[in-house]
Design an enzyme around this catalytic site. Structure first.
Site, PDB file in Angstrom:
ATOM      1  CG  HIS A 292     -20.972 -18.506  -0.971  1.00 36.10           C
ATOM      2  ND1 HIS A 292     -20.898 -17.668  -0.790  1.00 36.10           N
ATOM      3  CD2 HIS A 292     -22.373 -18.784  -0.405  1.00 36.10           C
ATOM      4  CE1 HIS A 292     -21.632 -16.904  -0.017  1.00 36.10           C
ATOM      5  NE2 HIS A 292     -22.436 -16.912   0.851  1.00 36.10           N
TER       6      HIS A 292
ATOM      7  CG  ASP B 140     -16.066 -16.041  -2.630  1.00 34.92           C
ATOM      8  OD1 ASP B 140     -15.806 -15.786  -3.456  1.00 34.92           O
ATOM      9  OD2 ASP B 140     -17.439 -16.508  -3.362  1.00 34.92           O
TER      10      ASP B 140
ATOM     11  CG  ASP C 100     -19.078 -20.571  -6.320  1.00 31.32           C
ATOM     12  OD1 ASP C 100     -19.793 -20.664  -5.012  1.00 31.32           O
ATOM     13  OD2 ASP C 100     -18.344 -19.295  -6.387  1.00 31.32           O
ATOM     14  CG  HIS C 101     -16.125 -20.844  -3.261  1.00 30.61           C
ATOM     15  ND1 HIS C 101     -14.803 -20.376  -3.484  1.00 30.61           N
ATOM     16  CD2 HIS C 101     -16.848 -19.991  -3.719  1.00 30.61           C
ATOM     17  CE1 HIS C 101     -14.717 -18.998  -4.292  1.00 30.61           C
ATOM     18  NE2 HIS C 101     -15.817 -18.566  -4.180  1.00 30.61           N
TER      19      HIS C 101
ATOM     20  CG  HIS D 172     -17.969 -13.922   1.153  1.00 33.60           C
ATOM     21  ND1 HIS D 172     -17.756 -12.736  -0.066  1.00 33.60           N
ATOM     22  CD2 HIS D 172     -18.005 -14.785   0.872  1.00 33.60           C
ATOM     23  CE1 HIS D 172     -18.119 -13.660  -1.138  1.00 33.60           C
ATOM     24  NE2 HIS D 172     -19.153 -14.646  -0.254  1.00 33.60           N
TER      25      HIS D 172
ATOM     26  CG  HIS E 285     -14.365 -16.345  -7.655  1.00 30.46           C
ATOM     27  ND1 HIS E 285     -15.342 -15.385  -7.487  1.00 30.46           N
ATOM     28  CD2 HIS E 285     -14.778 -17.242  -7.054  1.00 30.46           C
ATOM     29  CE1 HIS E 285     -16.052 -15.514  -7.198  1.00 30.46           C
ATOM     30  NE2 HIS E 285     -15.842 -17.393  -6.527  1.00 30.46           N
TER      31      HIS E 285
ATOM     32  CG  HIS F  89     -17.072 -18.477   1.328  1.00 31.75           C
ATOM     33  ND1 HIS F  89     -15.657 -18.775   0.020  1.00 31.75           N
ATOM     34  CD2 HIS F  89     -17.844 -18.328   0.366  1.00 31.75           C
ATOM     35  CE1 HIS F  89     -16.515 -18.411  -1.258  1.00 31.75           C
ATOM     36  NE2 HIS F  89     -17.293 -18.739  -0.618  1.00 31.75           N
TER      37      HIS F  89
END
Length: 272
Positions: free
Chosen positions: A39, A174, A41-42, A111, A232, A37
């Site tokens: 976000h 997530d 941090d990914h 999510h 994570h 996804h």
């Protein structure tokens, strides 16, 4: 992840290019970039990885897999700076509940933004039995002929082998607990799964679309996973919390549990 001779890079967050160097890996070892996804941090490491692949003139195809709903973000990341792009990277946006790009399967998770988990599945095969081969006089190059043709001189492959399920691995980031989490993890040899929170923050985890260590262990237990890798972790926890994550997971899952750290190497367990 190295899988059947190909390299899979899941969720390249900020600093991924640097981490590749520290791990002793090169861009030429990458064949897949899989984003769960969008976000930050990914995915904020995508620009560096893409530009490194282009600069190193990687010749083989590198498949980029990501949620189709985030196409705008992918475009921004891929073209975040001025560089000479490469046709080597091919885009494979996924949508719907399930998408398959063998050997990879993507399933939609739960999510706040659209997120997918991934599963790698090796085809089923057969394990040759030396004693049966000897009994039927199958030796040397004839073994390969039997495997490829299915029969030789009246001896069938089934007479000299037993089924061998293909190995599998799942990468689940997530998400809340949902049906597709368990489907992705079903019977896997290696389960890499988020465990953002400890059980004391279970309500917070659910609100923000995450799992606890106990949730991750429950998935491993009910799915029959062989090795569980927790990752994570929320920034609220320091390294001193690692034993607590391990304890909570082991209270639920009696298999092999690993608390991941940067640059750690984890093997896919061999089949018995």
């Amino acid at each position: 992840m190295r899988w059947d001779g190909q390299g899979y890079l899941f969720d390249p967050g900020e600093g991924s290019q640097r981490q590749l160097l520290h791990a002793g890996l090169s861009s030429s070892q990458l064949h897949w970039i899989c984003v769960t996804h969008f976000h930050g941090d990914h995915c904020l490491g995508v620009p560096g990885i893409v530009q490194r692949i282009a600069r190193d003139r990687v010749k083989h195809e590198v498949k980029a897999v990501y949620p189709a709903s985030g196409q705008e973000y992918w475009n921004r990341l891929r073209h975040a700076a001025v560089f000479t792009d490469t046709e080597t990277i091919t885009e494979h946006p996924v949508s719907g509940d399930t998408a398959t790009l063998p050997p990879l399967t993507a399933r939609r998770l739960s999510h706040p933004v659209e997120s997918y988990g991934y599963r790698l599945q090796e085809p089923d095969g057969r394990r040759m039995l030396p004693e049966r081969l000897r009994k039927h006089g199958i030796t040397g190059p004839d073994v390969r002929v039997l495997q490829e043709e299915g029969a030789l001189r009246g001896v069938t492959l089934e007479m000299c082998s037993v089924p061998r399920p293909g190995q599998s691995a799942a990468f689940i980031m997530d998400t809340r607990l949902c049906e597709n989490v368990f489907t992705l993890a079903d019977g896997v040899d290696l389960l890499v799964i988020e465990s953002t929170f400890l059980s004391a923050e279970a309500a917070l985890a659910k609100d923000y679309g995450h799992l606890t260590a106990q949730d991750a262990a429950l998935v491993a237990k009910e799915s029959g996973a062989r090795r569980l890798v927790l990752t994570h972790f929320s920034e609220r926890y320091g390294l001193d919390a690692e034993p607590v994550f391990l304890e909570e997971a082991r209270a639920v899952f009696d298999g092999d549990v690993i608390v991941a750290r940067d640059l750690m190497t984890v093997q896919v367990p061999k089949r018995p």
